[in-house]
Design a protein around this motif. Structure first.
Motif, short mmCIF file in Angstrom:
data_model
loop_
_atom_site.label_atom_id
_atom_site.label_comp_id
_atom_site.label_asym_id
_atom_site.label_seq_id
_atom_site.Cartn_x
_atom_site.Cartn_y
_atom_site.Cartn_z
N VAL A 1 29.34 43.94 38.29
CA VAL A 1 28.12 44.43 37.66
C VAL A 1 27.16 44.86 38.74
O VAL A 1 27.03 44.20 39.78
CB VAL A 1 27.50 43.36 36.74
N PHE A 2 26.48 45.98 38.53
CA PHE A 2 25.41 46.40 39.43
C PHE A 2 24.16 45.60 39.07
O PHE A 2 23.73 45.60 37.91
CB PHE A 2 25.14 47.89 39.30
N ASP A 3 23.60 44.90 40.05
CA ASP A 3 22.39 44.14 39.77
C ASP A 3 21.24 44.67 40.61
O ASP A 3 21.42 45.22 41.69
CB ASP A 3 22.61 42.64 40.01
N THR A 4 20.03 44.49 40.09
CA THR A 4 18.84 45.04 40.76
C THR A 4 17.75 44.01 40.96
O THR A 4 16.71 44.32 41.53
CB THR A 4 18.26 46.20 39.92
N ASP A 5 17.98 42.79 40.51
CA ASP A 5 16.90 41.81 40.52
C ASP A 5 17.16 40.64 41.45
O ASP A 5 16.67 39.54 41.25
CB ASP A 5 16.66 41.27 39.10
N THR A 6 17.92 40.87 42.51
CA THR A 6 18.20 39.78 43.45
C THR A 6 17.25 39.84 44.64
O THR A 6 16.64 40.88 44.93
CB THR A 6 19.65 39.86 43.97
N ALA A 7 17.16 38.74 45.35
CA ALA A 7 16.30 38.70 46.53
C ALA A 7 16.79 39.63 47.62
O ALA A 7 16.02 40.08 48.47
CB ALA A 7 16.24 37.26 47.07
N ASP A 8 18.08 39.96 47.58
CA ASP A 8 18.67 40.84 48.58
C ASP A 8 18.69 42.30 48.13
O ASP A 8 19.31 43.14 48.78
CB ASP A 8 20.10 40.39 48.90
N GLY A 9 18.04 42.60 47.02
CA GLY A 9 18.00 43.98 46.55
C GLY A 9 19.18 44.32 45.65
O GLY A 9 19.97 43.46 45.27
N SER A 10 19.28 45.59 45.32
CA SER A 10 20.32 46.03 44.41
C SER A 10 21.67 46.03 45.11
O SER A 10 21.77 46.10 46.33
CB SER A 10 20.00 47.43 43.89
N GLY A 11 22.71 45.96 44.32
CA GLY A 11 24.05 45.97 44.86
C GLY A 11 25.07 45.66 43.80
O GLY A 11 24.79 45.77 42.60
N LEU A 12 26.25 45.25 44.21
CA LEU A 12 27.34 44.95 43.30
C LEU A 12 27.64 43.45 43.37
O LEU A 12 27.80 42.89 44.45
CB LEU A 12 28.59 45.74 43.68
N ARG A 13 27.74 42.83 42.18
CA ARG A 13 28.15 41.43 42.11
C ARG A 13 29.55 41.36 41.51
O ARG A 13 29.81 41.92 40.45
CB ARG A 13 27.17 40.60 41.27
N VAL A 14 30.43 40.68 42.23
CA VAL A 14 31.81 40.52 41.81
C VAL A 14 32.05 39.07 41.44
O VAL A 14 31.71 38.16 42.23
CB VAL A 14 32.79 40.93 42.93
N SER A 15 32.62 38.83 40.26
CA SER A 15 32.91 37.48 39.82
C SER A 15 34.39 37.37 39.48
O SER A 15 35.01 38.34 39.03
CB SER A 15 32.07 37.12 38.58
N GLY A 16 34.94 36.19 39.69
CA GLY A 16 36.35 36.00 39.41
C GLY A 16 36.68 34.56 39.14
O GLY A 16 35.80 33.69 39.05
N GLY A 17 37.96 34.29 39.02
CA GLY A 17 38.44 32.95 38.71
C GLY A 17 39.60 33.06 37.75
O GLY A 17 39.79 34.08 37.09
N GLY A 18 40.37 32.02 37.64
CA GLY A 18 41.50 32.04 36.73
C GLY A 18 42.74 32.60 37.41
O GLY A 18 42.76 32.91 38.60
N SER A 19 43.79 32.75 36.62
CA SER A 19 45.07 33.19 37.16
C SER A 19 45.07 34.69 37.40
O SER A 19 44.28 35.44 36.81
CB SER A 19 46.21 32.83 36.20
N LEU A 20 45.97 35.14 38.27
CA LEU A 20 46.10 36.56 38.60
C LEU A 20 47.44 37.07 38.06
O LEU A 20 48.48 36.50 38.39
CB LEU A 20 46.05 36.76 40.11
N PRO A 21 47.44 38.13 37.28
CA PRO A 21 48.71 38.68 36.80
C PRO A 21 49.38 39.52 37.88
O PRO A 21 48.72 40.05 38.78
CB PRO A 21 48.27 39.56 35.62
N GLY A 22 50.69 39.62 37.82
CA GLY A 22 51.38 40.56 38.68
C GLY A 22 50.99 41.98 38.31
O GLY A 22 50.62 42.27 37.17
N MET A 23 51.04 42.89 39.29
CA MET A 23 50.56 44.25 39.08
C MET A 23 51.57 45.26 39.59
O MET A 23 52.34 44.98 40.52
CB MET A 23 49.23 44.48 39.82
N ASP A 24 51.57 46.44 38.98
CA ASP A 24 52.31 47.59 39.49
C ASP A 24 51.27 48.64 39.88
O ASP A 24 50.66 49.26 39.00
CB ASP A 24 53.26 48.12 38.41
N LEU A 25 51.05 48.81 41.18
CA LEU A 25 49.93 49.61 41.66
C LEU A 25 50.41 50.76 42.53
O LEU A 25 51.12 50.56 43.52
CB LEU A 25 48.98 48.74 42.50
#
Length: 432
Positions: free
Chosen positions: A287-311
């Protein structure tokens, strides 16, 4: 390249929760420097990357007659000046320097010898030098592999330009090199591509930056034309390097939690922006956030299992080492394809990844154009990096879950992110 003792990649003792600033984009920085040197006046390049590759480009431009000065706010680059005599360009192992600067030498008056690290002599360059010869450049091989460093360019005070065919399948930088220099040719340059281009985003980046500096590039499928013209841009601000952000982006997917990366652009030509789509496919969120002390940017969140991928990573090949490390933790088998050109990067990245991940207990096999990664428990050991900055980043990702990963020669990451080890360690220290 300097060496130092191996680095024990730190284990994630808790979910990550950190803000990480990444340096400026190498790809954008070195393109901006070249365009500034070809401009009619000086350009202040703000927030440029300060790394070995960027310094090598600065040194190359200085040798070719362009003044380069570090000032408050960035680096000021002036136009190339004519001058007789001989010069030497140290390429190091910088692909952008090796590919972007020979055309500048051909447009000048100097006799310029190009050479660098042993690794650069193995990286593909012949199609570009051949195209420059077809456009009238005087380039002499100096032993070793024809069409590879060392070689000498004898400037004749300019080139007429015209139409040329180019096989850029081994590196999109071949095409970018011709397009960046094209406004300085008397009649501009028209390039007809033969074969496939590995990275469309980097071509889009080159075309966008040409327009920002005042050029008028045109494209009709595999035909590119840049007319002669005057470039001018007093200031240019470099975006953060989204490819160098990759290990920090995937860290929450491996360890849980979230990472905030300030100044992530909402619109960009950088291929690293694709990481936002990957995070979503792997069950995380951005999510793009704009209200942090470090200014605007991108916040990445994760957790849980990872599925295999075909990339298919054809368009984002430079992300392969970090993604391969990430997929070692997936629940199912994964396939990476479309990246045969990685065999000609800083090292044969596919062979290196297969060798090093397997040595740590992984089940990784090479294919003609990629890797197959099957679930397998990893264990401690040395992760050799082959003087490749992206492999240092891959080793760091492995260390998030596997104790005792010793990353060989972490100093090599200085090619694009001199403060990487400190930033990585700080991310985990703040999160503990």
């Amino acid at each position: 390249m300097p060496t130092e003792p191996s680095w024990t990649a730190p284990l994630a003792e808790a979910a990550v929760d950190a803000t990480v600033r990444v340096p400026g984009s190498k790809s954008i920085t070195n393109r901006a420097y070249v365009l500034a040197a070809l401009s009619s006046g000086s350009t202040l390049v703000r927030r440029p990357l300060d790394s070995r590759d960027a310094r090598l480009m600065e040194g190359a431009l200085t040798a070719l007659g362009a003044p380069v000065e570090h000032v408050d706010g960035g680096v000021r680059v002036g136009p190339l000046a004519s001058g007789a005599g001989e010069a030497h360009v140290d390429l190091g192992n910088a692909g952008t320097v090796a590919r972007f600067t020979p055309a500048l030498a051909a447009l000048g008056d100097r006799t310029v010898r190009f050479d660098g690290d042993a690794a650069i002599r193995r990286r593909p360059l012949s199609p570009l030098l051949g195209a420059l010869r077809d456009l009238g450049a005087d380039i002499e091989d100096e032993g070793g592999t024809p069409g590879a460093p060392p070689f000498t360019v004898r400037g004749r005070g300019g080139l007429a330009g015209g139409e040329v065919e180019l096989d850029s399948s081994a590196s999109s930088q071949f095409l970018s090199a011709l397009l960046l220099a094209a406004p300085a040719f008397e009649r501009g340059v028209t390039v007809r591509l033969v074969g496939e281009v590995p990275s469309e985003p980097h071509i889009a980046m080159t075309l966008d930056m040409l327009r920002r500096f005042g050029a008028a590039p045109e494209r009709d499928r595999a035909r590119f034309h840049v007319p002669a013209g005057t470039l001018h841009l007093p200031e240019y601000t470099v975006e953060p390097d989204l490819s160098s952000a990759a290990p920090f982006v995937v860290a929450p997917l491996v360890a849980g939690g979230s990472v905030h990366i300030p100044d992530w652009p909402r619109e960009t030509t950088q291929p690293g922006d694709w990481l936002r789509s990957l995070v979503a496919e792997l069950g995380g969120a951005t999510v793009f956030d704009t209200d942090t002390a470090d200014g605007s940017g991108l916040r990445v969140s994760g957790g849980g299992s990872l599925p295999g991928m075909d990339l298919d990573l054809h368009e984002v090949g430079e992300l392969t080492p970090v993604i391969a490390a990430l997929l070692c933790f997936a629940d199912g088998p994964s396939r990476i394809s479309g990246v045969a050109h990685l065999r000609g990067h800083e090292t044969d990245r596919l062979a290196a990844l297969a060798t090093e991940l397997t040595a740590l207990g992984g089940n990784v096999t090479e294919t003609a154009d990629g890797l197959i990664i099957r679930p397998a428990p990893l264990h401690a050991g040395t992760f050799h990096t082959y003087d490749d900055h992206r492999l240092v980043m891959a080793g760091a990702v492995l260390g998030l879950r596997v104790p005792g990963i010793e990353v060989e020669n972490p100093a090599t990451v200085g090619k694009t992110f001199p403060g990487f080890v400190d930033a990585w360690t700080a991310m985990l220290t703040r999160s503990a």
